[in-house]
Enzyme design. Structure first.
Site, PDB file in Angstrom:
ATOM      1  N   GLN A 126       0.830  -1.219   0.000  1.00 16.89           N
ATOM      2  CA  GLN A 126       0.000   0.000   0.000  1.00 16.89           C
ATOM      3  C   GLN A 126       0.857   1.259   0.000  1.00 16.89           C
ATOM      4  O   GLN A 126       0.676   2.165  -0.819  1.00 16.89           O
ATOM      5  CB  GLN A 126      -0.884   0.027   1.251  1.00 16.89           C
ATOM      6  CG  GLN A 126      -1.863  -1.109   1.363  1.00 16.89           C
ATOM      7  CD  GLN A 126      -2.843  -0.850   2.496  1.00 16.89           C
ATOM      8  OE1 GLN A 126      -3.881  -0.256   2.289  1.00 16.89           O
ATOM      9  NE2 GLN A 126      -2.496  -1.296   3.704  1.00 16.89           N
ATOM     10  N   ASP A 162      14.497  -8.984  -1.679  1.00 18.14           N
ATOM     11  CA  ASP A 162      13.793  -9.912  -0.792  1.00 18.14           C
ATOM     12  C   ASP A 162      14.306  -9.760   0.645  1.00 18.14           C
ATOM     13  O   ASP A 162      15.455 -10.078   0.941  1.00 18.14           O
ATOM     14  CB  ASP A 162      14.013 -11.343  -1.296  1.00 18.14           C
ATOM     15  CG  ASP A 162      13.254 -12.361  -0.475  1.00 18.14           C
ATOM     16  OD1 ASP A 162      12.608 -11.985   0.530  1.00 18.14           O
ATOM     17  OD2 ASP A 162      13.308 -13.552  -0.833  1.00 18.14           O
ATOM     18  N   TYR A 212       9.318   2.217   8.341  1.00 21.14           N
ATOM     19  CA  TYR A 212       7.986   2.391   8.937  1.00 21.14           C
ATOM     20  C   TYR A 212       7.775   1.402  10.067  1.00 21.14           C
ATOM     21  O   TYR A 212       8.176   0.243   9.983  1.00 21.14           O
ATOM     22  CB  TYR A 212       6.899   2.209   7.860  1.00 21.14           C
ATOM     23  CG  TYR A 212       7.094   3.183   6.734  1.00 21.14           C
ATOM     24  CD1 TYR A 212       6.672   4.503   6.862  1.00 21.14           C
ATOM     25  CD2 TYR A 212       7.793   2.812   5.594  1.00 21.14           C
ATOM     26  CE1 TYR A 212       6.915   5.425   5.845  1.00 21.14           C
ATOM     27  CE2 TYR A 212       8.039   3.717   4.576  1.00 21.14           C
ATOM     28  CZ  TYR A 212       7.600   5.021   4.712  1.00 21.14           C
ATOM     29  OH  TYR A 212       7.851   5.929   3.721  1.00 21.14           O
ATOM     30  N   TYR A 217       3.881  -9.702  15.749  1.00 15.21           N
ATOM     31  CA  TYR A 217       4.105  -8.624  14.763  1.00 15.21           C
ATOM     32  C   TYR A 217       4.694  -7.394  15.460  1.00 15.21           C
ATOM     33  O   TYR A 217       5.716  -6.846  15.026  1.00 15.21           O
ATOM     34  CB  TYR A 217       2.782  -8.294  14.075  1.00 15.21           C
ATOM     35  CG  TYR A 217       2.808  -7.038  13.234  1.00 15.21           C
ATOM     36  CD1 TYR A 217       3.462  -6.999  12.007  1.00 15.21           C
ATOM     37  CD2 TYR A 217       2.162  -5.874  13.672  1.00 15.21           C
ATOM     38  CE1 TYR A 217       3.481  -5.833  11.231  1.00 15.21           C
ATOM     39  CE2 TYR A 217       2.176  -4.714  12.907  1.00 15.21           C
ATOM     40  CZ  TYR A 217       2.836  -4.693  11.696  1.00 15.21           C
ATOM     41  OH  TYR A 217       2.852  -3.540  10.940  1.00 15.21           O
TER      42      TYR A 217
END
Ligand code: NDP
Length: 302
Positions: A22, A49, A112, A138
């Site tokens: 996104q 990757d 981020y 996460y």
């Protein structure tokens, strides 16, 4: 990269990772006026990757960018609970490698992170220097990535954001619109608070930050628009605006329920409010209310 190097450079060389996500998609647009973008995909010869940290290091050494922007991440929050090592390599080890390579080159690393580094207690917007205590894999791996970048000694900007949406990709807004077209009744959580953030806003703010970068700004910043809502409030806005735009929605009721009524592998924080004052002060720009961005995204996807 010295204080004025970006300003002097006619064309900054930017290595962008995660170009198809996104935020990455919007960065391809917003960064293009700054210079030359190299954006290797996961299976390109030039390694993009993040599950291959050695390959990634070779890419940075070969490309010698002025700026690295890392929009790639393992973002499947529930899946991460049963796949913690993969999440850790992508969210923690690879950003650390980018940091080490950026330090070697003198490059700026823009990365981020997430509201999920906090434990979600209270109702005050979190500040950058508040204690972190992630509730899930996460969040823990993203926090580890922040620490690895800071420890690398590179020039860095870590932008923590929340509830990201865009006109492409998987997100809450698209899921709600799909279900609202198929079902008469939806149940949506109303005891988790945060703010939806447009990938376009993040990308534009990133480009501005890079363009106006000066020494001494290294650190973590909360990059979210103004305002607060719940998932339920967000769903209500999405459906009412979509309907006003002529969308054929079946939904008649959006029932507010507590987060505890959804059993998910990963625990979510209740308070995801992020205080964005530091970003505004450092980069000298306004961050708008969250709702106009959502309306704009709806005009694009409907
Ligand atoms: P997306 O899930 O939309 O995109 C993530 C990108 O990472 C995709 O392009 C994906 O590629 C790529 N990726 C995943 N694994 C690898 C890998 N091994 N190597 C290279 N690329 C990989 O994420 P967003 O754009 O929403 O998120 C951008 C940033 O914002 C991330 O750091 C995220 O943690 C953070 N963030 C996101 C939030 C959200 O609500 N989405 C909330 C808070 C923070 P592919 O398309 O091939 O899978």
């Amino acid at each position: 990269m010295g204080r004025n190097k970006l300003r002097r450079a006619q064309r900054v060389k930017i290595l962008l990772l995660g170009k198809s996500g996104q935020v990455g998609w919007e960065l391809q647009r917003s960064l293009s006026p700054l210079g030359d973008i190299l954006a290797p995909g996961r299976s390109d010869e030039l390694c993009g990757d993040l599950s291959n940290p050695d390959g990634l290091a070779e890419t940075v050494r070969a490309a010698k960018p002025d700026v690295i922007v890392n929009a790639a991440a393992y973002t499947a929050v529930d899946q991460a609970e049963s796949d913690p090592e993969a999440a850790r390599v992508i969210n923690a080890i690879a950003p650390g490698v980018l940091g080490v390579e950026a330090a070697r080159l003198g490059a700026l690393l823009v990365h981020y992170s997430t509201d999920y580094v906090f434990n979600g207690s209270g109702d005050r917007p979190w500040s950058e220097d508040d204690d972190t205590a992630p509730l899930n894999v996460y969040g823990r791996t993203k926090l580890e990535g922040e620490v690895a970048i800071r420890n690398s000694g590179c020039r860095h900007a870590i932008f923590r954001t929340s509830w990201v949406y865009g006109s492409r990709g998987k997100n809450f807004a698209r899921t709600i619109l799909k279900f609202a077209g198929e079902r008469e009744r939806l149940t949506v959580v109303d005891d988790q608070f945060g703010v939806p953030t447009g990938a376009d806003l993040i990308a534009d703010a990133t480009a501005h930050s890079i363009r106006s970068w000066t020494d001494g700004r290294d650190g973590i910043y909360h990059l979210v628009p103004d305002g607060v809502t719940t998932w339920h409030g967000y769903a209500e806005l999405l459906c009412s605006v979509a309907r006003s735009m002529g969308a054929d929605l079946k939904v008649r009721e959006i029932q507010a329920v507590p987060g505890s009524s959804f059993k998910t592998p990963a625990v979510r924080p209740s308070n995801s409010r992020l205080n964005n004052a530091k970003w505004k002060a450092a980069f000298g720009l306004h961050l708008p209310d969250w709702r106009p961005g959502v309306r704009r995204m709806l005009t694009e996807i409907l």
